[in-house]
Design an enzyme around this catalytic site. Structure first.
Site, mmCIF file in Angstrom:
data_model
loop_
_atom_site.group_PDB
_atom_site.id
_atom_site.type_symbol
_atom_site.label_atom_id
_atom_site.label_comp_id
_atom_site.label_asym_id
_atom_site.label_seq_id
_atom_site.Cartn_x
_atom_site.Cartn_y
_atom_site.Cartn_z
ATOM 1 N N THR A 129 25.930 38.666 -2.051
ATOM 2 C CA THR A 129 25.531 38.168 -0.724
ATOM 3 C C THR A 129 24.404 37.156 -0.906
ATOM 4 O O THR A 129 23.405 37.468 -1.555
ATOM 5 C CB THR A 129 25.041 39.341 0.140
ATOM 6 N N ARG A 162 32.717 44.000 0.796
ATOM 7 C CA ARG A 162 32.478 44.732 2.046
ATOM 8 C C ARG A 162 32.677 46.220 1.888
ATOM 9 O O ARG A 162 32.778 46.924 2.858
ATOM 10 C CB ARG A 162 33.475 44.284 3.109
ATOM 11 N N LYS A 215 29.958 36.816 5.649
ATOM 12 C CA LYS A 215 29.356 38.063 5.171
ATOM 13 C C LYS A 215 28.073 38.372 5.938
ATOM 14 O O LYS A 215 27.834 39.495 6.389
ATOM 15 C CB LYS A 215 29.021 37.919 3.688
ATOM 16 N N ASN A 219 27.076 41.778 8.591
ATOM 17 C CA ASN A 219 25.975 42.744 8.454
ATOM 18 C C ASN A 219 24.884 42.520 9.489
ATOM 19 O O ASN A 219 24.262 43.470 9.953
ATOM 20 C CB ASN A 219 25.421 42.708 7.037
ATOM 21 N N HIS A 253 33.801 52.624 27.822
ATOM 22 C CA HIS A 253 34.159 51.318 28.389
ATOM 23 C C HIS A 253 35.000 50.584 27.335
ATOM 24 O O HIS A 253 34.630 50.557 26.157
ATOM 25 C CB HIS A 253 32.883 50.533 28.710
ATOM 26 N N ARG A 255 35.276 47.715 26.343
ATOM 27 C CA ARG A 255 34.704 46.597 25.567
ATOM 28 C C ARG A 255 33.239 46.850 25.190
ATOM 29 O O ARG A 255 32.477 45.925 24.969
ATOM 30 C CB ARG A 255 34.819 45.293 26.390
ATOM 31 N N CYS A 269 21.811 46.331 2.079
ATOM 32 C CA CYS A 269 22.595 45.284 2.746
ATOM 33 C C CYS A 269 22.069 44.949 4.138
ATOM 34 O O CYS A 269 21.503 43.889 4.357
ATOM 35 C CB CYS A 269 24.043 45.737 2.837
ATOM 36 N N LYS A 333 21.416 56.924 3.902
ATOM 37 C CA LYS A 333 22.413 57.401 4.861
ATOM 38 C C LYS A 333 23.128 58.585 4.259
ATOM 39 O O LYS A 333 22.941 58.905 3.078
ATOM 40 C CB LYS A 333 23.378 56.308 5.274
ATOM 41 N N ARG A 340 17.566 53.074 -1.614
ATOM 42 C CA ARG A 340 17.020 51.718 -1.486
ATOM 43 C C ARG A 340 16.755 51.378 -0.014
ATOM 44 O O ARG A 340 17.613 51.594 0.835
ATOM 45 C CB ARG A 340 17.990 50.690 -2.080
HETATM 46 N N1 SAJ Z 1 22.973 53.150 10.740
HETATM 47 C C1 SAJ Z 1 22.435 53.510 11.993
HETATM 48 N N2 SAJ Z 1 23.243 53.476 13.086
HETATM 49 C C2 SAJ Z 1 24.558 53.092 13.015
HETATM 50 C C3 SAJ Z 1 25.082 52.739 11.735
HETATM 51 C C4 SAJ Z 1 24.275 52.775 10.617
HETATM 52 O O1 SAJ Z 1 21.260 53.855 12.099
HETATM 53 O O2 SAJ Z 1 25.235 53.085 14.038
HETATM 54 C C5 SAJ Z 1 22.097 53.120 9.572
HETATM 55 C C6 SAJ Z 1 22.597 53.952 8.423
HETATM 56 O O3 SAJ Z 1 22.107 55.272 8.533
HETATM 57 C C7 SAJ Z 1 21.981 53.222 7.220
HETATM 58 C C8 SAJ Z 1 22.022 51.779 7.659
HETATM 59 O O4 SAJ Z 1 22.118 51.788 9.084
HETATM 60 O O5 SAJ Z 1 20.639 53.595 7.053
HETATM 61 C C9 SAJ Z 1 23.180 50.957 7.053
HETATM 62 O O6 SAJ Z 1 24.313 51.785 7.026
HETATM 63 P P1 SAJ Z 1 25.802 51.161 7.131
HETATM 64 O O7 SAJ Z 1 26.744 52.225 6.803
HETATM 65 O O8 SAJ Z 1 25.967 50.508 8.452
HETATM 66 O O9 SAJ Z 1 25.807 49.983 6.080
HETATM 67 P P2 SAJ Z 1 25.917 49.969 4.490
HETATM 68 O O10 SAJ Z 1 24.715 49.248 4.027
HETATM 69 O O11 SAJ Z 1 26.157 51.307 3.916
HETATM 70 O O12 SAJ Z 1 27.219 49.057 4.228
HETATM 71 C C10 SAJ Z 1 27.310 47.848 4.940
HETATM 72 C C11 SAJ Z 1 28.721 47.646 5.376
HETATM 73 N N3 SAJ Z 1 28.823 46.457 6.197
HETATM 74 C C12 SAJ Z 1 29.383 46.592 7.401
HETATM 75 O O13 SAJ Z 1 29.771 47.665 7.820
HETATM 76 C C13 SAJ Z 1 29.500 45.337 8.212
HETATM 77 C C14 SAJ Z 1 29.636 47.431 4.202
HETATM 78 O O14 SAJ Z 1 30.936 47.075 4.636
HETATM 79 C C15 SAJ Z 1 29.080 46.314 3.372
HETATM 80 O O15 SAJ Z 1 29.902 46.155 2.210
HETATM 81 C C16 SAJ Z 1 27.699 46.641 2.924
HETATM 82 O O16 SAJ Z 1 26.865 46.820 4.095
HETATM 83 C C17 SAJ Z 1 27.269 45.460 2.110
HETATM 84 O O17 SAJ Z 1 27.601 45.522 0.906
HETATM 85 O O18 SAJ Z 1 26.800 44.497 2.676
#
Ligand code: SAJ
Length: 436
Positions: A129, A162, A215, A219, A253, A255, A269, A333, A340
């Site tokens: 990225t 991704r 990308k 994110n 809803h 949408r 990320c 998570k 990290r």
């Molecule tokens: N989180 C929340 N609320 C949510 C979703 C997530 O608080 O509704 C928090 C999670 O607990 C975590 C953080 O956000 O701390 C990120 O978690 P995530 O699962 O959303 O993201 P990553 O970093 O595990 O993976 C993401 C993914 N990108 C997308 O979903 C658009 C993955 O597809 C990417 O490959 C990855 O980033 C990356 O490599 O960029």
């Protein structure tokens, strides 16, 4: 110039981390000869023994199988890897520095090494990225130090990774791939590589710049929507509304897709990529207030959880200064070993600065990492005995927590994995992000 990706095509992959190693193993499994190149000798040594240094379901078996059949191997000699391959894939980390500016040193190192072994008709694929424009302004000039011309002599494509940690193998073999290249040949050649490992759609975009941008949009979309959910949660908390109940209702809803409030956004990320867009916007003389403020909202959440902890203790007639706080989960998570950018770190540090004695349990993260955050690593039972228990990470193991396990009757739950009702029935004070 024609490179048909045929049996025997040799691929080198620079960066054998959460994304690089699964990509290397999957390409080797597809029949290509893959040489992984990493600067970390421990990683290289483990892989050559057929072991995965990364905890990811199914990866150990994949690495073991492909190393055993001789299609996957690893080296710390990046130049040799370049000389021994026709396809060169850069999948190295791209953090931000203390000023939230992209640190592309790993991409630079990889491209410099590749240029030392680059030959006509080779293909370079960048997956890391990066801020939009990096391929054109950084990678290509470094690769052309080989004396070869991008587009004329070698191909270059950009395709963002991704795959979701803890589900990487499945996602890498099913997710659509976005591919942009310097020319059609680069895009087609890169597509023929990924068609070997994913059944997902190959989405071809007009150029490298567009693919780099896609990308960051993905994110950043998630980070800003998580920030919105967190802001809703703080407003709901002040009104005595259960934000999760309101969000569940709103999401009916057709949408509306409000994300889930939590203790903050961690991981390598979502907590980093939006800054790449802020950086390029500033370079273009454009402001990006929404992206910046969303990052501020998410980075503030650990401090809000610390405030909730202090308030909850005070309601119980206790002072945070003389209290024990038991943290459940420090990974960023659920069900991952990755800490990290975890929100648990600033939360622990804030609680310690408030004078609390902080204990922390995490079934996946090492006691050394927990100690490095300033907390005392303990087992789950000890955390549950503290004056205030704070559930930070949605590890599945914590779904089995019963009211009787909260010994001092106070739980701050920052994730949507526990139903408050059984705790409230047993007189356990149950608060959390979005719950008053
Ligand atoms: N989180 C929340 N609320 C949510 C979703 C997530 O608080 O509704 C928090 C999670 O607990 C975590 C953080 O956000 O701390 C990120 O978690 P995530 O699962 O959303 O993201 P990553 O970093 O595990 O993976 C993401 C993914 N990108 C997308 O979903 C658009 C993955 O597809 C990417 O490959 C990855 O980033 C990356 O490599 O960029």
């Amino acid at each position: 110039m024609g490179i048909g990706i045929k049996e025997g095509t040799r691929v080198s992959i620079y960066g054998l981390g959460h994304m690089g190693l699964p990509t290397a193993a999957l390409l080797a499994k597809s029949g290509l000869k893959v040489l992984g190149a990493d600067i970390n000798p421990q990683i290289v040594e483990a892989i050559n023994k057929g072991l995965s240094p990364i905890m990811e379901p199914g990866l150990d078996e994949l690495v073991g199988e492909t190393v055993k059949n001789g299609l996957l191997s690893a080296t710390t000699n990046l130049k040799a890897a370049s000389m021994d391959s026709e396809v060169h894939m850069v999948i190295v980390p791209t953090p931000v520095d203390e000023n939230k500016i992209s640190d592309l040193k790993a991409v630079e190192t990889a491209c410099k090494s590749i240029s030392q072994g680059l030959e006509k008709s080779d293909l370079v694929i960048i997956e890391s990225t990066v801020p939009p424009g990096t391929c054109s302004h950084l990678s290509i000039p470094l690769l052309e130090k080989s004396g070869l011309k991008a587009g004329n002599d070698f191909g270059i494509a950009y395709t963002p990774e991704r795959a979701l940690p803890n589900n990487t193998i499945y996602e890498m073999t099913h997710n659509p791939r976005v591919i942009g290249g310097i020319d059609k040949w680069s895009v087609e050649s890169a597509s023929s590589i990924y068609e070997r490992i994913t059944s997902g759609k190959i989405i071809k975009v007009r150029d490298l710049l567009t693919a780099e941008m896609v990308k960051l949009m993905e994110n950043t979309y998630r980070d800003t929507n998580i920030a919105l959910a967190n802001e809703f949660a703080l407003i709901c908390e002040s009104l005595g509304i259960d934000a999760r109940e309101a969000i569940r209702a709103a999401n009916h809803h057709p949408r509306v897709n409000i994300h889930t409030p939590g203790p903050g956004v961690g991981g390598h990320c979502l907590s980093i990529d939006p800054y790449f867009l802020v950086e390029i916007a500033q370079k273009q003389g454009i402001d990006a207030p929404l992206i910046k403020v969303s990052r501020m909202v998410n980075e503030k959440m650990p401090l809000e959880v610390a405030r909730m902890t202090r308030e909850a203790l005070e309601e119980k007639g206790k002072q945070v200064e003389s209290s024990e706080v038991g943290i459940l989960g420090v990974a960023y998570k659920g069900n991952v070993a990755d800490a990290r950018e975890t929100p648990a770190k600033p939360l622990i540090q804030k609680l310690i600065s408030m004078g609390a004695m902080v204990y922390a349990h995490d079934p996946y993260v090492s006691p050394e990492t927990v100690k490095s955050f300033g907390a005392v690593p303990v087992d789950m039972k000890r955390s549950l005995e503290c004056d205030c228990v704070v559930l930070v990470t949605d590890h599945d193991i914590y779904r089995q927590i019963k009211p009787s396990m909260i010994k001092k009757g106070l739980l701050i739950c920052t994730r949507s994995i526990l139903d408050p009702q059984p705790f409230l029935k047993e007189d356990v004070t149950f608060k959390g992000v979005g719950m008053s």
